[in-house]
Enzyme design. Structure first.
Site, PDB file in Angstrom:
ATOM      1  N   GLU A  88     -35.738 -56.840  59.412  1.00 45.12           N
ATOM      2  CA  GLU A  88     -36.773 -55.941  58.868  1.00 45.12           C
ATOM      3  C   GLU A  88     -37.613 -55.328  59.979  1.00 45.12           C
ATOM      4  O   GLU A  88     -37.965 -54.143  59.936  1.00 45.12           O
ATOM      5  CB  GLU A  88     -37.696 -56.694  57.891  1.00 45.12           C
ATOM      6  CG  GLU A  88     -37.010 -57.194  56.625  1.00 45.12           C
ATOM      7  CD  GLU A  88     -36.650 -56.075  55.645  1.00 45.12           C
ATOM      8  OE1 GLU A  88     -36.961 -54.901  55.904  1.00 45.12           O
ATOM      9  OE2 GLU A  88     -36.027 -56.401  54.607  1.00 45.12           O
ATOM     10  N   ARG A 128     -37.516 -51.266  60.585  1.00 51.04           N
ATOM     11  CA  ARG A 128     -38.756 -50.538  60.276  1.00 51.04           C
ATOM     12  C   ARG A 128     -39.549 -50.215  61.541  1.00 51.04           C
ATOM     13  O   ARG A 128     -39.935 -49.063  61.769  1.00 51.04           O
ATOM     14  CB  ARG A 128     -39.631 -51.353  59.313  1.00 51.04           C
ATOM     15  CG  ARG A 128     -38.949 -51.606  57.987  1.00 51.04           C
ATOM     16  CD  ARG A 128     -39.870 -52.312  56.999  1.00 51.04           C
ATOM     17  NE  ARG A 128     -39.106 -52.912  55.919  1.00 51.04           N
ATOM     18  CZ  ARG A 128     -39.481 -52.924  54.645  1.00 51.04           C
ATOM     19  NH1 ARG A 128     -40.599 -52.378  54.277  1.00 51.04           N
ATOM     20  NH2 ARG A 128     -38.729 -53.511  53.736  1.00 51.04           N
ATOM     21  N   ASP A 188     -24.752 -54.412  52.542  1.00 50.19           N
ATOM     22  CA  ASP A 188     -24.830 -52.938  52.539  1.00 50.19           C
ATOM     23  C   ASP A 188     -24.854 -52.241  53.909  1.00 50.19           C
ATOM     24  O   ASP A 188     -23.926 -51.541  54.299  1.00 50.19           O
ATOM     25  CB  ASP A 188     -26.025 -52.476  51.676  1.00 50.19           C
ATOM     26  CG  ASP A 188     -27.315 -53.277  51.893  1.00 50.19           C
ATOM     27  OD1 ASP A 188     -27.367 -54.067  52.843  1.00 50.19           O
ATOM     28  OD2 ASP A 188     -28.282 -53.089  51.125  1.00 50.19           O
ATOM     29  N   GLU A 197     -32.376 -45.186  48.103  1.00 49.77           N
ATOM     30  CA  GLU A 197     -30.949 -44.965  48.372  1.00 49.77           C
ATOM     31  C   GLU A 197     -30.338 -43.843  47.537  1.00 49.77           C
ATOM     32  O   GLU A 197     -29.503 -43.069  48.023  1.00 49.77           O
ATOM     33  CB  GLU A 197     -30.171 -46.271  48.155  1.00 49.77           C
ATOM     34  CG  GLU A 197     -30.408 -47.329  49.242  1.00 49.77           C
ATOM     35  CD  GLU A 197     -31.702 -48.114  49.096  1.00 49.77           C
ATOM     36  OE1 GLU A 197     -32.441 -47.908  48.094  1.00 49.77           O
ATOM     37  OE2 GLU A 197     -31.988 -48.950  49.976  1.00 49.77           O
TER      38      GLU A 197
HETATM   39  C1  DMJ Z   1     -35.003 -50.424  53.187  1.00 45.38           C
HETATM   40  O1  DMJ Z   1     -35.805 -51.265  53.940  1.00 45.38           O
HETATM   41  C2  DMJ Z   1     -33.725 -50.113  53.914  1.00 45.38           C
HETATM   42  O2  DMJ Z   1     -33.154 -48.961  53.388  1.00 45.38           O
HETATM   43  C3  DMJ Z   1     -32.725 -51.245  53.846  1.00 45.38           C
HETATM   44  O3  DMJ Z   1     -31.492 -50.907  54.436  1.00 45.38           O
HETATM   45  C4  DMJ Z   1     -32.491 -51.640  52.411  1.00 45.38           C
HETATM   46  N1  DMJ Z   1     -33.706 -51.897  51.701  1.00 45.38           N
HETATM   47  C5  DMJ Z   1     -34.828 -51.013  51.811  1.00 45.38           C
HETATM   48  C6  DMJ Z   1     -34.944 -49.955  50.761  1.00 45.38           C
HETATM   49  O4  DMJ Z   1     -34.441 -50.244  49.530  1.00 45.38           O
END
Ligand code: DMJ
Length: 461
Positions: A121, A125, A248, A364
């Site tokens: 994270e 971010r 993912d 997404e």
């Molecule tokens: C975001 O922090 C990023 O896109 C991550 O890859 C997946 N989850 C969240 C948004 O849903």
């Protein structure tokens, strides 16, 4: 996914309401999409969201818009919203707000904190946001902060396999969390690679690239990974293979690592992986094309769930050249959204029953509409984007920003504006409607948190 299904069963079916599969809302509404007007409205809503944050949570990680209070992930602020939002504010031309965010980052953000943070994270971010912010503003302090943060995260890679631990202490370098997953291991190479390029220090790229390769080489004989692995032993702890949470963005980075750096090894890993995913996880149903869960060793279908997180996949398929599958899957995603006028976090696509009723302001589905529009110029994706935006305003807006929804069926509001709402959701919606010159998709690659990183023209990192 299984855990979510369990929660719903325990909570009773009223939280996971059954819905008959109605026809999708028509995607050709009466009026043509006025792109300029919509871009301007998205910009206004971004300003509204930022102002709510600035008034009630400035300098903290995130805003709780209903209680009008700040939220910090680790007890101290790491500036999640200012860093995540900076490049969105710049792209939208919200100059005063971008300056305020940058000033706070330059003057007040410190990573010298005795806290265990999630490597994944923090990387997507904060490291991603600082690097794109630096590329857009040339502010050297943003790169210095990125270098400092990357250096503090490096001990995470100190496992026997080289795959990172889930948590690392920013001050002491101690690590925790040997049980991890492909998304947390394989979604680091864009940021660490870009940091190496910008600082001239190869160690960042080397560590993240090795982690990606270590993970890839543990794929099953049929080419699949699962959503749990022990980074100390290298043994899988799960058999569930899918393109949802926990996996993912591993696939996203296999592809984008080739696109950002011209890395032929990544291109090869992507090609083999996507063939296995299409062969084993794609599910042709009477309700359309979906991607479900299968056993990583046998390929046997085990779960037929799809949700807001998986909705990045049409965009990835489109960007990697598979427009036919991308278009069909985005139609399914749109159907998932229009079932209740906001998408659930998980849906059983065979029965169209909601499995996890939350909508967490996720980006997404808008991200996929953005890529599909850019690559096809089909107005259908603008219309989808208009629907997403109107529903967001109608159902998630508060007087002081935007909030997550606890239940898309009843509309019950939660109390959080995650930093990715400004970083991603509003950015992709804006870019969908704004003139293409706002951002040249050939020149950048978005990290998984929608931070644009400049592409390297040659095959050298
Ligand atoms: C975001 O922090 C990023 O896109 C991550 O890859 C997946 N989850 C969240 C948004 O849903």
């Amino acid at each position: 996914m299984k855990a979510i299904a369990g929660i719903c069963a325990a909570a009773g079916l009223f939280l996971c309401a059954a819905a008959p599969p109605p026809p999708p809302r028509p995607t050709t509404p009466a009026s043509p999409v006025d792109r300029a007007a919509l871009a301007s409205r998205v910009r206004q809503e971004a300003l509204h969201a930022w102002r709510g944050y600035a008034q009630y949570a400035f300098g903290h990680d995130e805003l709780k818009p209903v209680s009008r209070a700040p939220r910090d992930w680790y007890g101290v602020s790491l500036g999640m919203t200012p860093v995540d939002a900076l490049d969105t504010l710049l792209l939208l031309g919200l100059t005063a707000e971008a300056d305020a965010a940058r000033r706070w980052i330059d003057e007040s953000l410190s990573f010298d904190r005795d806290v265990f943070v999630k490597n994944f994270e923090i990387t997507i971010r904060l490291l991603g946001g600082l690097l794109s912010g630096h590329e857009m503003t040339k502010d050297p302090r943003l790169l210095r902060l990125a270098d400092d943060l990357g250096t503090r995260l490096l001990p995470a890679f100190g496992s026997p396999t080289g795959m990172p631990y889930m948590y690392v202490n920013l001050k002491t370098g101690r690590t925790r969390g040997a049980l991890s997953n492909p998304a947390e291991i394989g979604t680091l190479v864009l940021e660490f690679g870009a940091l190496s390029r910008m600082t001239g220090k190869p160690v960042f790229r080397e560590k993240a690239r090795k982690a990606l390769e270590e993970l890839y080489r543990r794929r099953s004989k049929i080419g699949l990974v699962a959503d749990g692995i022990d980074v100390e032993t290298g043994e899988w702890t799960s058999r569930d293979s899918h393109v949802g949470g926990g996996i993912d963005s591993y696939y996203e980075y296999l592809f984008k690592c080739g696109r950002l750096f011209g890395d032929g090894g990544c291109e090869a890993m992507w090609r083999e992986s996507i063939a296995a995913v299409n062969a084993r996880l794609a599910d042709e149903t009477p309700n359309g094309l979906w991607y479900g869960t299968a056993d990583r060793e046998t390929g046997r279908r085990t779960v037929t769930e799809f949700g807001a997180l998986q909705a990045f996949f049409p965009g990835l398929l489109a960007l990697s050249g598979d427009l036919p599958r991308a278009r069909r899957l985005q139609d399914s995603c749109f159907r998932m959204w229009t079932l209740h006028g906001l998408e659930p976090d998980a849906l059983d696509y065979r029965t169209m029953r909601v499995v996890d009723p939350r909508y967490l302001l996720r980006p997404e589905i808008a991200e996929s509409a953005f890529y599909l529009y850019r690559l096809t110029k089909d107005a259908r994706y603008l219309e989808m984007g208009r629907t997403f935006f109107e529903d967001l305003v109608r159902r998630c807006r508060t007087d002081t920003g935007y909030t997550v929804i606890e239940d898309v069926v009843s509309g019950r509001k939660g109390d959080l504006m995650p930093s990715y709402f400004l970083a991603e959701t509003l950015k992709y919606l804006y870019l969908l409607f704004a003139p293409e010159e706002t951002l040249d998709l050939d020149r950048v690659v978005f990290n998984t948190e929608a931070h644009p990183l400049r592409r390297v023209p040659s095959r050298r990192w």
